[in-house]
Design a protein around this motif. Structure first.
Motif, short mmCIF file in Angstrom:
data_model
loop_
_atom_site.label_atom_id
_atom_site.label_comp_id
_atom_site.label_asym_id
_atom_site.label_seq_id
_atom_site.Cartn_x
_atom_site.Cartn_y
_atom_site.Cartn_z
N LEU A 212 0.74 -1.17 0.22
CA LEU A 212 0.02 -0.06 -0.04
C LEU A 212 0.71 1.21 0.10
CD1 LEU A 212 -2.84 -1.04 2.51
CD2 LEU A 212 -3.08 -0.75 0.04
N VAL A 213 1.98 1.25 0.57
CA VAL A 213 2.96 2.38 0.76
C VAL A 213 3.43 2.57 -0.85
CG1 VAL A 213 5.31 3.34 1.47
CG2 VAL A 213 3.70 2.27 3.06
N GLU A 214 3.61 1.61 -1.44
CA GLU A 214 4.32 1.66 -2.88
C GLU A 214 3.02 2.29 -3.74
OE1 GLU A 214 5.54 -2.09 -3.95
OE2 GLU A 214 7.38 -1.96 -2.73
N PHE A 215 1.82 1.69 -3.37
CA PHE A 215 0.61 2.14 -4.20
C PHE A 215 0.51 3.70 -4.11
CE2 PHE A 215 -3.78 3.41 -4.15
CZ PHE A 215 -4.12 3.27 -5.36
N GLY A 216 0.71 4.18 -2.80
CA GLY A 216 0.38 5.69 -2.41
C GLY A 216 1.25 6.55 -3.31
N GLU A 217 2.70 5.99 -3.41
CA GLU A 217 3.74 6.60 -4.39
C GLU A 217 3.16 6.70 -5.72
OE1 GLU A 217 7.30 4.74 -3.54
OE2 GLU A 217 7.44 5.48 -1.44
N VAL A 218 2.66 5.66 -6.25
CA VAL A 218 2.19 5.62 -7.44
C VAL A 218 0.97 6.56 -7.83
CG1 VAL A 218 1.19 4.15 -9.44
CG2 VAL A 218 3.16 3.31 -8.03
N LEU A 219 0.12 6.41 -6.66
CA LEU A 219 -1.20 7.28 -6.95
C LEU A 219 -0.96 8.69 -6.90
CD1 LEU A 219 -4.16 7.63 -7.11
CD2 LEU A 219 -4.29 7.14 -4.57
N ARG A 220 0.05 9.20 -6.04
CA ARG A 220 0.43 10.53 -5.86
C ARG A 220 1.15 10.82 -7.30
NH1 ARG A 220 1.31 9.43 -0.32
NH2 ARG A 220 3.35 8.69 -0.72
N ALA A 221 2.11 10.28 -7.94
CA ALA A 221 2.62 10.62 -9.09
C ALA A 221 1.64 10.47 -10.27
CB ALA A 221 3.50 9.42 -9.42
N ALA A 222 0.45 9.78 -10.20
CA ALA A 222 -0.45 9.75 -11.35
C ALA A 222 -1.28 11.07 -11.33
CB ALA A 222 -1.33 8.44 -11.09
N LEU A 223 -1.68 11.40 -9.90
CA LEU A 223 -2.45 12.43 -9.60
C LEU A 223 -1.76 13.72 -10.32
CD1 LEU A 223 -4.35 11.51 -6.41
CD2 LEU A 223 -5.13 11.40 -8.69
N ALA A 224 -0.52 13.99 -9.70
CA ALA A 224 0.17 14.97 -10.18
C ALA A 224 0.46 15.31 -11.82
CB ALA A 224 1.55 15.04 -9.45
N ALA A 225 0.58 13.97 -12.35
CA ALA A 225 0.48 14.03 -13.84
C ALA A 225 -0.63 14.52 -14.32
CB ALA A 225 1.04 12.55 -14.44
N ASN A 226 -1.81 13.99 -13.89
CA ASN A 226 -3.15 14.63 -14.68
C ASN A 226 -3.21 15.87 -14.24
OD1 ASN A 226 -3.86 12.03 -15.21
ND2 ASN A 226 -5.05 11.25 -13.45
#
Length: 231
Positions: A212-226
């Motif tokens: 879940l920690v790894e997922f949180g990092e991916v999600l933050r990056a995806a939201l920032a890219a959007n």
């Protein structure tokens, strides 16, 4: 042939996890449609045009939205042991504590994870305070039995238990020395959490904290890219 059951959502969402646990408790076979991280599919938007959120349960193609509503639908629509208590008063009590858990835990955990603004230490104390209240609720609702639902996992177990993986993940992200689910302050709840995660309907569905920690990092990056791609 029974009508097909489909869950639209993401594996890391506690709201999606609780729906999958309820279906497994009922012995219902279902198809899981994973949403892409940081994006919403046309199926999701079409199925939940009001809130545009996961999870969505599709039963025979008909959408049911909002996780607490879905849990109650699953309990009524499929045979097997009841998830909610039979007694109307006890059902109301369990619904009250479920609403309390979502109101107190969700936003505070998101703050701890850095997904929304706010002080992480203060958010951690909010989570701990809510868990102390739920410690008392466990004693009240269980009647001394292993679960909120009594002898087996029930509605309130599913709702509160769906956050367990994120407790550990949020603690790691926030850099806490002491966990929010602390054996010293909430011994009943800590023992309950271990039982819940080991339950046969839960253990394969509960996300690991490190993942879940790894997922949180991916999600933050995806939201920032959007955000950066918007005109």
């Amino acid at each position: 042939m029974s009508e097909p059951v489909v869950v639209v959502g993401g594996w890391a969402s506690p709201f999606v996890t609780r729906v999958c646990i309820a279906l497994k408790l009922k012995g219902v076979e279902y198809e899981f449609l994973q949403e892409a991280v940081g994006r919403k599919s046309e199926l999701l938007l079409r199925s939940n045009p009001v809130h545009k959120k996961m999870p969505v349960l599709l039963h025979g193609g008909r959408p049911v939205c909002e996780s607490l509503v879905i849990l109650q639908y699953v309990d009524e629509a499929f045979p097997g042991s009841s998830i909610l208590p039979d007694d109307p008063y006890h059902r109301a009590v369990h619904r009250f504590w479920a609403e309390y858990a979502d109101a107190k835990l969700h936003t505070a955990l998101r703050t701890m994870r850095g997904m929304v603004g706010g002080d992480k230490a203060d958010a951690a104390e909010q989570v701990s305070a809510a868990l102390r209240q739920l410690e008392d609720a466990l004693a009240e609702c269980s009647g001394g039995k292993p679960y909120f639902g009594g002898d087996d996992v029930g509605f309130l177990d599913i709702v509160v238990g769906s956050y367990i993986g994120w407790f550990g993940a949020a603690e790691k992200i926030a850099g806490l020395r002491v966990g929010v689910l602390d054996e010293a302050s909430t011994p009943r709840l800590a023992a309950w959490a271990a039982r819940f995660c080991a339950h046969e309907a839960v253990r394969d569905l509960m996300p690991d904290a490190d993942r879940l920690v790894e997922f949180g990092e991916v999600l933050r990056a995806a939201l920032a890219a959007n955000v950066s791609s918007r005109p």
